[in-house]
Design a protein around this motif. Structure first.
Motif, short mmCIF file in Angstrom:
data_model
loop_
_atom_site.label_atom_id
_atom_site.label_comp_id
_atom_site.label_asym_id
_atom_site.label_seq_id
_atom_site.Cartn_x
_atom_site.Cartn_y
_atom_site.Cartn_z
N SER A 1 -10.52 -0.64 -3.11
CA SER A 1 -11.18 -1.17 -4.31
C SER A 1 -11.29 -2.69 -4.29
N LEU A 2 -10.64 -3.32 -3.33
CA LEU A 2 -10.66 -4.78 -3.23
C LEU A 2 -12.01 -5.24 -2.70
N THR A 3 -12.85 -5.80 -3.60
CA THR A 3 -14.19 -6.23 -3.19
C THR A 3 -14.30 -7.74 -3.04
N SER A 4 -13.34 -8.49 -3.61
CA SER A 4 -13.44 -9.95 -3.59
C SER A 4 -12.08 -10.59 -3.34
N VAL A 5 -12.08 -11.56 -2.44
CA VAL A 5 -10.85 -12.34 -2.18
C VAL A 5 -11.26 -13.79 -1.98
N THR A 6 -10.47 -14.69 -2.57
CA THR A 6 -10.67 -16.12 -2.36
C THR A 6 -9.50 -16.61 -1.52
N ILE A 7 -9.83 -17.08 -0.31
CA ILE A 7 -8.79 -17.58 0.60
C ILE A 7 -8.81 -19.11 0.50
N PRO A 8 -7.71 -19.71 0.01
CA PRO A 8 -7.69 -21.16 -0.16
C PRO A 8 -7.51 -21.90 1.17
N THR B 1 -6.46 -21.27 11.52
CA THR B 1 -6.50 -21.49 12.96
C THR B 1 -6.02 -20.28 13.74
N SER B 2 -5.50 -19.28 13.03
CA SER B 2 -5.00 -18.08 13.68
C SER B 2 -5.41 -16.85 12.87
N MET B 3 -6.06 -15.91 13.56
CA MET B 3 -6.50 -14.68 12.92
C MET B 3 -6.04 -13.52 13.81
N VAL C 1 0.11 -20.59 -0.78
CA VAL C 1 0.22 -19.61 0.30
C VAL C 1 -0.35 -20.21 1.59
N SER C 2 0.41 -20.12 2.68
CA SER C 2 -0.06 -20.64 3.96
C SER C 2 -0.39 -19.53 4.96
N SER C 3 0.07 -18.32 4.67
CA SER C 3 -0.14 -17.22 5.61
C SER C 3 -0.37 -15.91 4.86
N ILE C 4 -1.35 -15.14 5.31
CA ILE C 4 -1.58 -13.79 4.79
C ILE C 4 -1.01 -12.86 5.84
N GLY C 5 0.00 -12.11 5.48
CA GLY C 5 0.74 -11.31 6.45
C GLY C 5 0.03 -10.08 6.97
N GLN C 6 0.59 -9.55 8.03
CA GLN C 6 0.10 -8.33 8.68
C GLN C 6 0.03 -7.20 7.64
N ASN C 7 -1.10 -6.50 7.59
CA ASN C 7 -1.32 -5.35 6.72
C ASN C 7 -1.25 -5.67 5.22
N ALA C 8 -1.32 -6.94 4.82
CA ALA C 8 -1.12 -7.34 3.42
C ALA C 8 -2.02 -6.58 2.44
N PHE C 9 -3.30 -6.43 2.77
CA PHE C 9 -4.25 -5.77 1.87
C PHE C 9 -4.91 -4.58 2.58
N ARG C 10 -4.27 -4.07 3.57
CA ARG C 10 -4.79 -2.93 4.33
C ARG C 10 -4.98 -1.73 3.41
N SER D 1 -3.11 -18.97 8.61
CA SER D 1 -3.13 -17.78 9.46
C SER D 1 -3.35 -16.51 8.63
N ILE D 2 -4.08 -15.60 9.25
CA ILE D 2 -4.34 -14.28 8.66
C ILE D 2 -3.80 -13.26 9.67
N GLY D 3 -2.88 -12.44 9.22
CA GLY D 3 -2.18 -11.52 10.12
C GLY D 3 -3.02 -10.33 10.58
N MET D 4 -2.48 -9.65 11.57
CA MET D 4 -3.12 -8.47 12.14
C MET D 4 -3.37 -7.42 11.05
N SER D 5 -4.57 -6.90 11.00
CA SER D 5 -4.97 -5.83 10.07
C SER D 5 -4.75 -6.19 8.61
N ALA D 6 -4.76 -7.49 8.27
CA ALA D 6 -4.48 -7.94 6.91
C ALA D 6 -5.41 -7.32 5.86
#
Length: 187
Positions: A24-31, A57-59, A11-20, A36-41
């Motif tokens: 219950s999501l307490t843990s995420v590992t971002i490789p 490089t982009s949030m 995965v190279s990009s986490i899209g807008q609102n992906a986990f909005r 890029s991490i999208g708006m309100s992800a």
């Protein structure tokens, strides 16, 4: 009920609102493959801490806003976008890697200090040159009460830099890093 996510290296990009609103999501590992991490992800997710790798490089704006359980963030290499961590009511520790160059409007602010005071008490910046800091990145209570930990040889630069000069408390970064390690061992 999603509680934990390990994002694969493909995965190279986490899209807008992906986990909005994944409360219950307490843990995420971002490789390190993510750039890029999208708006309100992750807005209003239940994350308790997050590390943003140097590859990002982009949030997007509001990427982690209103994460009420978030207590610490570690940003390795990114421009911290406007409102990225706005309204994270329980955020205490902000770690800025040596490659963080700018922090945007309202990045770590509370939208209203009328009822709640920010809990941020430690800002650890590993960068020798102070990152550009928007005047509204932190609330006034943070500027009065939090300690900014920066490289000893750069403390004077931080004290005189636009935005950073509004903070009252400074210390050598090696003290902040050591204190942070001790508090993690206790928990």
């Amino acid at each position: 009920n999603l509680a934990e996510v390990t994002i694969p290296n493909s995965v190279s990009s986490i899209g807008q609102n992906a986990f909005r609103d994944c409360t219950s999501l307490t843990s995420v590992t971002i490789p390190t493959s993510v750039t890029s991490i999208g708006m309100s992800a992750f807005t209003r997710s239940g994350l308790t801490s997050v590390t943003i790798p140097g590859s990002v490089t982009s949030m997007g704006q509001h990427a982690f806003s209103a994460c009420e359980s978030l207590t610490s963030v570690n940003i390795k290499n990114s421009t911290v976008s406007n409102y990225a961590f706005q309204d994270c009511l329980n955020l205490e520790t902000v770690i800025l890697g040596e490659n963080v160059t700018s922090i945007g409007e309202g990045a770590f602010a509370l939208s209203s200090e009328d009822d709640v005071t920010s809990k941020i008490n430690k800002i650890i910046s590993l960068r020798a040159t102070p990152p550009t800091l928007a005047s509204t990145a932190f609330n006034s209570s943070v500027k009065s009460n939090a300690t900014v930990y920066a490289p000893l040889s750069s403390l004077e630069s931080y004290r005189n830099a636009d935005g950073w000069s509004e903070f009252k408390n400074y210390a050598d970064v090696t003290l902040g890093v050591e204190n942070n390690r001790r508090s993690k061992r206790r928990s």
